[in-house]
Design a protein around this motif. Structure first.
Motif, mmCIF file in Angstrom:
data_model
loop_
_atom_site.group_PDB
_atom_site.id
_atom_site.type_symbol
_atom_site.label_atom_id
_atom_site.label_comp_id
_atom_site.label_asym_id
_atom_site.label_seq_id
_atom_site.Cartn_x
_atom_site.Cartn_y
_atom_site.Cartn_z
ATOM 1 N N VAL A 1 -43.344 -31.274 -6.349
ATOM 2 C CA VAL A 1 -42.994 -30.463 -5.078
ATOM 3 C C VAL A 1 -41.433 -30.361 -5.263
ATOM 4 C CG1 VAL A 1 -42.745 -30.620 -2.723
ATOM 5 C CG2 VAL A 1 -44.854 -30.962 -3.825
ATOM 6 N N THR A 2 -40.862 -31.352 -5.922
ATOM 7 C CA THR A 2 -39.268 -31.353 -5.836
ATOM 8 C C THR A 2 -38.704 -30.691 -7.001
ATOM 9 O OG1 THR A 2 -39.128 -33.530 -5.072
ATOM 10 C CG2 THR A 2 -37.300 -32.837 -6.277
ATOM 11 N N GLU A 3 -39.242 -30.578 -8.203
ATOM 12 C CA GLU A 3 -38.785 -29.681 -9.354
ATOM 13 C C GLU A 3 -39.867 -29.190 -10.254
ATOM 14 O OE1 GLU A 3 -37.565 -27.499 -12.148
ATOM 15 O OE2 GLU A 3 -38.079 -29.400 -13.069
ATOM 16 N N MET A 4 -40.351 -28.097 -10.059
ATOM 17 C CA MET A 4 -41.825 -27.671 -10.622
ATOM 18 C C MET A 4 -42.066 -28.025 -12.069
ATOM 19 S SD MET A 4 -43.030 -23.733 -10.834
ATOM 20 C CE MET A 4 -41.578 -23.225 -11.710
ATOM 21 N N THR A 5 -41.041 -27.633 -13.096
ATOM 22 C CA THR A 5 -41.276 -27.806 -14.339
ATOM 23 C C THR A 5 -41.263 -29.091 -14.759
ATOM 24 O OG1 THR A 5 -39.767 -25.850 -14.584
ATOM 25 C CG2 THR A 5 -40.255 -26.805 -16.825
ATOM 26 N N THR A 6 -40.532 -30.037 -14.563
ATOM 27 C CA THR A 6 -40.922 -31.331 -15.092
ATOM 28 C C THR A 6 -41.939 -31.968 -14.288
ATOM 29 O OG1 THR A 6 -38.928 -32.055 -13.555
ATOM 30 C CG2 THR A 6 -38.473 -31.875 -16.043
ATOM 31 N N GLY A 7 -42.216 -31.578 -12.827
ATOM 32 C CA GLY A 7 -43.131 -32.257 -12.216
ATOM 33 C C GLY A 7 -44.556 -31.779 -12.864
ATOM 34 N N ILE A 8 -44.710 -30.548 -13.262
ATOM 35 C CA ILE A 8 -45.935 -30.278 -14.087
ATOM 36 C C ILE A 8 -46.430 -31.116 -15.061
ATOM 37 C CG2 ILE A 8 -46.888 -28.423 -15.328
ATOM 38 C CD1 ILE A 8 -45.715 -26.458 -13.444
ATOM 39 N N THR A 9 -45.129 -31.406 -15.965
ATOM 40 C CA THR A 9 -45.454 -32.262 -17.135
ATOM 41 C C THR A 9 -45.867 -33.707 -16.611
ATOM 42 O OG1 THR A 9 -43.751 -31.028 -18.216
ATOM 43 C CG2 THR A 9 -44.323 -33.489 -19.126
#
Length: 314
Positions: A239-247
Motif C-alpha cells: 500500500v505504501t510503494e506499489m513496485t517493491t511492495g509487489i515483490t
C-alpha cells in the motif's frame, strides 16, 4: 495538529536515517535505481512528446476519427481522450500529468479533468505483463487475464463516476474531419516549444524520482517496525510503494487465491507513493484530488473482487 501529523512521517524517516544508516542507504539506493532504470527511460520520452503535442495543438489530428467512441463509451471529448490513451500506454502517473497539462492549456474543462482523474491514471500494460505477471508471479499465462481484470475494473470505475462527466463539452466537441480543419497557428517558435517541453518533462520526472526515494525509505521503516506482524507488514509495504511492495508480497508463499487478488488490487490502487506523485502532477491547478482517491479505493475493491472470482471460478 494537521501540520504535526503531516510532518510526523518525515520525522520518523529522519530518525530512521540517523539510527539505521546502512538500511536506509540500501532502501534509498533501491528507489533510485528503480527510478533510473525503469521510470526515466520509459516515461521521460512520452512526457516530452506529450507536452510538445499539447503545446502545438495537434491533438485532434491524432484522435478525431473515433470521436463517437470517446463520446459514447467514455463520455470524453477528443482532447480528453488523449489523456486516457497516454495513461493506458504509459501507466502511472502519465494519465494525471496529461490531464493536468490539458487543463492548464484550456483544452478540457475542470469538470472533465476531475472526471478523467477517476479512471485515466492506471498501470500500463508493460508493467502488468513484465513486472506483475512474469517477475512477481512467474506465470506467463496470467498476462491476458490480468489485462482483462485491470482494465475491466477501470472501465467499471468510469461508468460509476460517469455522472461527473462534462456532457455540455461533449455536445460541443464536433471533432471535424481532416479535410475541413483549419491550419494550426503556432504562437511560439517550435524550438522554444521543444525546449519548454523538455524542461517540463525533466521537472516532472525528477519529482517522481524524489517521491520514489522517499517512499522507499519509508518502506524500510515499515519493514523494521512491523516485521513481527508478518502478513500485515507485507500488505503495508504494498500500500505504501506499489513496485517493491509487489515483490515483497510475491515472496510470501501465499496461495494464488489470496495473493493474486491482493497483488492486482494494490496494482490498481497504485499505493500512497503513486497517489503522492499524482498529487504533484496536479500542482498549479485547482483540480480536486478527492475524486481520484475515491475512484482508486473503488478500483481496489473491484479489481480484487474480479481477480478472486477469476481464480475461484476459472
Amino acid at each position: 495538529m494537521k501540520r504535526f501529523l503531516f510532518l510526523l512521517p518525515f520525522l520518523i524517516m529522519l530518525s530512521f536515517l540517523l539510527l539505521f544508516p546502512d538500511t536506509s542507504f540500501t532502501c534509498a539506493a533501491s528507489g533510485l535505481m528503480l527510478w533510473f532504470e525503469t521510470l526515466l527511460p520509459s516515461l521521460l520520452p512520452f512526457m516530452i512528446i506529450s507536452n510538445l503535442l499539447i503545446r502545438t495543438d495537434l491533438l485532434k489530428k491524432w484522435i478525431r476519427i473515433p470521436s463517437g467512441l470517446w463520446h459514447r463509451f467514455f463520455a470524453l471529448t477528443c482532447d480528453g481522450a488523449y489523456a486516457l490513451l497516454l495513461g493506458f500506454v504509459c501507466g502511472y502517473p502519465m494519465g494525471a500529468k496529461v490531464t493536468a497539462d490539458l487543463y492548464r492549456e484550456n483544452r478540457i474543462s475542470k469538470k472533465e479533468a476531475e472526471y478523467l482523474l477517476t479512471f485515466a491514471n492506471h498501470p500500463g500494460p508493460s508493467f502488468l505483463s513484465s513486472y506483475v505477471c512474469l517477475q512477481a508471479l512467474g506465470q506467463k499465462a496470467l498476462i491476458l487475464p490480468t489485462y482483462c481484470i485491470i482494465y475491466l475494473a477501470n472501465y467499471l470505475c468510469c461508468l460509476l463516476f460517469r455522472k461527473k462527466a462534462d456532457h455540455s463539452a461533449i455536445a460541443a466537441d464536433t471533432c471535424p474531419p481532416a479535410g475541413n480543419e483549419k491550419e494550426i497557428s503556432i504562437q511560439s517558435p517550435l524550438g522554444e516549444i521543444l525546449d519548454t517541453s523538455i524542461m517540463n518533462g525533466f521537472e516532472s520526472i525528477t519529482k517522481l524520482g524524489g517521491y520514489i526515494i522517499l517512499f522507499s525509505v519509508f518502506q524500510g521503516v515499515i519493514k523494521k517496525v512491523f516485521t513481527p506482524l508478518g502478513p500485515v507488514m507485507y500488505v503495508m509495504c504494498g500500500v505504501t510503494e506499489m513496485t517493491t511492495g509487489i515483490t515483497a508480497l510475491a515472496g510470501t508463499g501465499w496461495s494464488l487465491t489470496f495473493l493474486y487478488p491482493m497483488l492486482l488490487g494494490i496494482t490498481a490502487f497504485g499505493g500512497i507513493c503513486v497517489a503522492a506523485q499524482t498529487k504533484s502532477m496536479l500542482a498549479g491547478t485547482d483540480l480536486s484530488f478527492g475524486p481520484y482517491v475515491w475512484a482508486k479505493l473503488t478500483n481496489f475493491l473491484l479489481t480484487g473482487l474480479l481477480a478472486f472470482l477469476f481464480v475461484e471460478i476459472i
